[in-house]
Scaffold this active site. Structure first.
Site, PDB file in Angstrom:
ATOM      1  N   GLU A 140      25.365  35.517  57.696  1.00 25.43           N
ATOM      2  CA  GLU A 140      26.653  35.370  58.449  1.00 25.43           C
ATOM      3  C   GLU A 140      26.675  34.177  59.575  1.00 25.43           C
ATOM      4  OE1 GLU A 140      27.821  39.392  59.575  1.00 25.43           O
ATOM      5  OE2 GLU A 140      27.310  40.088  57.535  1.00 25.43           O
ATOM      6  N   GLU A 160      34.582  40.914  63.205  1.00 29.47           N
ATOM      7  CA  GLU A 160      34.612  40.169  61.731  1.00 29.47           C
ATOM      8  C   GLU A 160      35.290  38.949  61.722  1.00 29.47           C
ATOM      9  OE1 GLU A 160      32.427  41.199  59.451  1.00 29.47           O
ATOM     10  OE2 GLU A 160      32.249  43.396  59.552  1.00 29.47           O
ATOM     11  N   HIS A 170      30.248  39.322  63.530  1.00 30.13           N
ATOM     12  CA  HIS A 170      29.937  39.309  62.062  1.00 30.13           C
ATOM     13  C   HIS A 170      30.889  38.447  61.413  1.00 30.13           C
ATOM     14  CE1 HIS A 170      26.884  42.823  61.944  1.00 30.13           C
ATOM     15  NE2 HIS A 170      27.341  42.815  63.142  1.00 30.13           N
TER      16      HIS A 170
HETATM   17  O1  0X9 Z   1      28.429  46.459  57.834  1.00 33.78           O
HETATM   18  C1  0X9 Z   1      28.331  46.103  58.722  1.00 33.78           C
HETATM   19  O2  0X9 Z   1      27.433  46.313  59.341  1.00 33.78           O
HETATM   20  C2  0X9 Z   1      29.353  45.372  59.569  1.00 33.78           C
HETATM   21  N1  0X9 Z   1      30.239  44.368  58.277  1.00 33.78           N
HETATM   22  S1  0X9 Z   1      29.525  43.091  57.564  1.00 33.78           S
HETATM   23  O3  0X9 Z   1      30.179  42.909  56.410  1.00 33.78           O
HETATM   24  N2  0X9 Z   1      29.418  41.999  58.697  1.00 33.78           N
HETATM   25  O4  0X9 Z   1      28.066  43.614  57.184  1.00 33.78           O
HETATM   26  C3  0X9 Z   1      30.497  46.247  59.884  1.00 33.78           C
HETATM   27  C4  0X9 Z   1      30.012  46.929  61.150  1.00 33.78           C
HETATM   28  C5  0X9 Z   1      31.184  47.843  61.919  1.00 33.78           C
HETATM   29  N3  0X9 Z   1      31.154  49.195  61.742  1.00 33.78           N
HETATM   30  C6  0X9 Z   1      31.961  49.689  61.025  1.00 33.78           C
HETATM   31  N4  0X9 Z   1      32.524  49.300  60.186  1.00 33.78           N
HETATM   32  N5  0X9 Z   1      31.783  51.257  60.699  1.00 33.78           N
HETATM   33 ZN    ZN Z   2      27.657  41.581  59.353  1.00 36.36          ZN
END
Ligand code: 0X9
Ligand code: ZN
Ligand code: CA
Length: 452
Positions: free
Chosen positions: A177, A375, A301
Site C-alpha cells: 500500500e 483507506e 491504508h
Molecule cells: O485489513 C486491514 O488491515 C485493513 N484493510 S486493508 O485492505 N488496507 O488491508 C482494514 C483495517 C480496518 N479494520 C477493519 N476493517 N475492521
Molecule cells: Zn492495509
C-alpha cells in the site's frame, strides 16, 4: 539387487515429498507465499457474494479479470459455489512482473516517485536537519531485518516533551500500500514548509506534537519493490517455512478474538503472529504510544476510500460512537471538497470487514482516543486496487490534508478543555488486565482449542 531398487525408489520418494513441502534445498521456487494462490475471476460474476463467503485478499483488476489472493484449501469450495476462475500464481511471483508495476518510468528507481526505505530515511533526515527548531527524528524501534522505524516529531521545541496533545499519523503497515507512506510523509512536510507562511499551520504546530510514522513495515515494503509487488505482511520467517505476519493483526487489543478477523495460520495473508506484539514493528509503535501523550491517530491504508473507526473486532458500537462518527463525517466532508472524491465513513467491522488485533482497535481500546483507519483511493479494484500511479500521489495527499489538520485541531481543542488526562495510569491498568486475558487466549490457541 531388489533391495537396492527399493532403496532407490524410497530415496526418490523422500526427495519428491521434500520438494513438495518446499524443503528441497535446490528447488527453484522458494515457498514464499505458503499455501496462497492467486486466482483470476471474470468480473461479470457477482464477486460480492464470493468475497463474503471466503477469505479473499483482493489484488487488482485488469480488464475483465479480477485477481484475488486466496488460501489453496478454499479453491474447491469456490469452484463448488459455481465460480469460474483460473490460477495465476506463477504470473505474480518474483521479479519481472511488469504489469504489476505502477507507471514508474520517472526518476527515483524501481518504485518511481514512491519512497523506498532509503529514500524515506534520507528525506526524513533532511527534513529534521532543515527544520531543527520544528522537527526531530526518533527511532522507537527496528524491523526484523534491522531497518529503523522512523517517527518524525513536529512541534515547537521538538526536543522537549511539552504539555501538548500528540497526534500520530501512521502509514505503511501493509507493504504493497505504497500510497499510505506518501500521505503522512507529505502532510509532515507540508506542516514544516508552511509553518512560517501560514498562521493556521503555525498555530497547530505550536500547540500539538505531531508524530509522522510513514513506514511501519519497511522490510515488507522493500520486498514489495524488489521481489513481489503484492506483498502485504512483514518478513517474519514463520515456523512452517512461510513468511510474514500481518502487522495490522498483531496489536494486543482483543488479539485472536476469533479466526474470522485474523488467522492462526502462518501462511495466511492475515496471520496474526504467535502473540500480541510478537513483531518488533508493532512493538515500536506500542513503545511510542507508551512514552508519548497521543490524543488522536490516523492509520493510512489503501484501498477503498473509507474512513473507519472502532470497533473492528466485533460489530458493536464503542462508547464513543457518536464522537467517532462525527469526526469521521467531518473529515470525509473536508476530503470531498478538494477533488470531489467521496470517502464513506463507518464502523470498521460493518463498513469493511471484521479484523482483530488492528491498530485502531488497540489505540482506541487502550488509550480511549479517536483512532481512524483511512483507506485511501482508489475506491475499488476496477480503479486499480493497491496500485496507484505516481500522478495519484499529489491529489490524494491534497485531499487528505484538510482532514488531518482538522483532527489535529480537534485534539488541541479537546485537550485544552479537558486538561492533560492521567493517561499513563489508565493505560497501565488496562494493559495489565488485558495481558492476562490475552495470555489465556494464546494458551488456548496453542493447545489447539479455539478461544470462542
Ligand atoms: O485489513 C486491514 O488491515 C485493513 N484493510 S486493508 O485492505 N488496507 O488491508 C482494514 C483495517 C480496518 N479494520 C477493519 N476493517 N475492521
Ligand atoms: Zn492495509
Ligand atoms: Ca511543542
Amino acid at each position: 539387487m531388489k533391495k537396492t531398487k527399493i532403496i532407490q525408489i524410497l530415496i526418490i520418494l523422500i526427495l519428491l515429498s521434500a520438494a513438495l513441502y518446499g524443503l528441497w534445498p535446490f528447488s527453484l521456487s522458494e515457498n514464499e507465499t505458503g499455501s496462497l494462490e492467486v486466482i483470476a475471476l471474470d468480473s461479470r460474476q457477482d464477486l460480492r457474494t464470493l468475497r463474503l463467503n471466503f477469505p479473499l485478499d483482493p489484488l487488482l483488476t485488469d480488464g475483465l479479470k479480477v485477481y484475488f489472493l486466496v488460501e489453496r484449501k478454499y479453491l474447491d469450495s469456490i469452484q463448488e459455489a459455481g465460480y469460474v476462475f483460473t490460477i495465476e500464481t506463477g504470473c505474480f511471483q518474483h521479479k519481472g512482473e511488469k504489469s504489476l508495476r505502477p507507471q514508474a518510468e520517472g526518476t527515483g528507481g524501481l518504485n518511481g516517485a514512491y519512497h523506498s526505505y532509503r529514500e524515506l530515511a534520507s528525506e526524513l533526515k533532511s527534513l529534521a536537519t532543515s527544520y531543527p527548531t520544528l522537527a526531530r527524528l526518533y527511532v522507537p524501534g527496528q524491523s526484523l531485518e534491522n531497518r529503523n522505524i522512523y517517527a518524525l516529531k513536529i512541534s515547537d521545541n521538538p526536543g522537549l516533551s511539552e504539555d501538548e496533545p500528540g497526534i500520530a499519523l501512521l502509514g505503511g503497515h501493509h507493504a504493497r500500500e505504497w500510497i499510505s507512506v506518501e500521505v503522512p510523509l507529505l502532510i509532515g512536510r507540508y506542516l514544516l514548509e508552511n509553518y512560517s507562511r501560514e498562521d493556521r499551520v503555525r498555530a497547530l504546530v505550536n500547540s500539538a506534537e505531531v508524530w509522522i510514522i510513514p513506514m511501519v513495515n519497511p522490510d515488507g515494503l522493500e520486498y514489495s519493490i524488489l521481489n513481489y509487488r503484492l506483498w502485504r505482511k512483514n518478513r517474519r520467517l514463520n515456523q512452517d517455512g512461510s513468511y510474514g505476519v500481518d502487522l495490522n493483526r498483531n496489536y494486543s487489543y482483543e488479539w485472536a478474538y476469533d479466526d474470522i478477523g485474523s488467522s492462526p495460520e502462518p501462511s495466511s495473508a492475515v496471520f496474526r503472529g504467535t502473540g500480541p506484539f510478537s513483531e518488533p514493528e508493532t512493538e515500536a509503535i506500542r513503545k511510542l504510544f507508551q512514552n508519548q501523550r497521543i490524543s488522536a491517530a490516523i492509520s493510512y491504508h489503501s484501498f477503498s476510500q473509507l474512513i473507519l473507526y472502532p470497533w473492528g473486532y466485533l460489530d458493536q458500537p464503542t462508547e464513543d460512537e457518536a464522537l467517532l462518527q462525527s469526526l469521521a463525517q467531518e473529515m470525509a466532508g473536508l476530503i470531498s471538497q478538494v477533488n470531489g472524491r467521496v470517502y464513506q465513513t463507518g464502523r470498521a467491522a460493518t463498513s469493511l470487514y471484521l479484523t482483530n488485533g488492528d491498530f485502531a482497535d488497540w489505540a482506541y481500546g487502550f488509550f480511549r482516543i479517536p483512532a481512524f483507519t483511512i483507506e485511501l483511493p482508489p475506491v475499488d479494484l476496477v480503479q486499480g486496487g493497491f496500485l496507484n500511479s505516481e500522478s495519484d500521489i499529489e491529489p490524494i495527499f491534497r485531499e487528505n490534508l484538510p482532514a488531518a489538520l482538522y483532527l489535529i485541531e480537534w485534539a488541541i481543542a479537546s485537550y485544552v478543555s479537558k486538561g492533560a488526562r492521567a493517561f499513563p495510569l489508565l493505560r497501565r491498568e488496562l494493559e495489565k488486565k488485558h495481558e492476562i486475558m490475552i495470555k489465556d487466549r494464546a494458551g488456548a490457541a496453542f493447545k489447539g482449542k479455539e478461544s470462542r
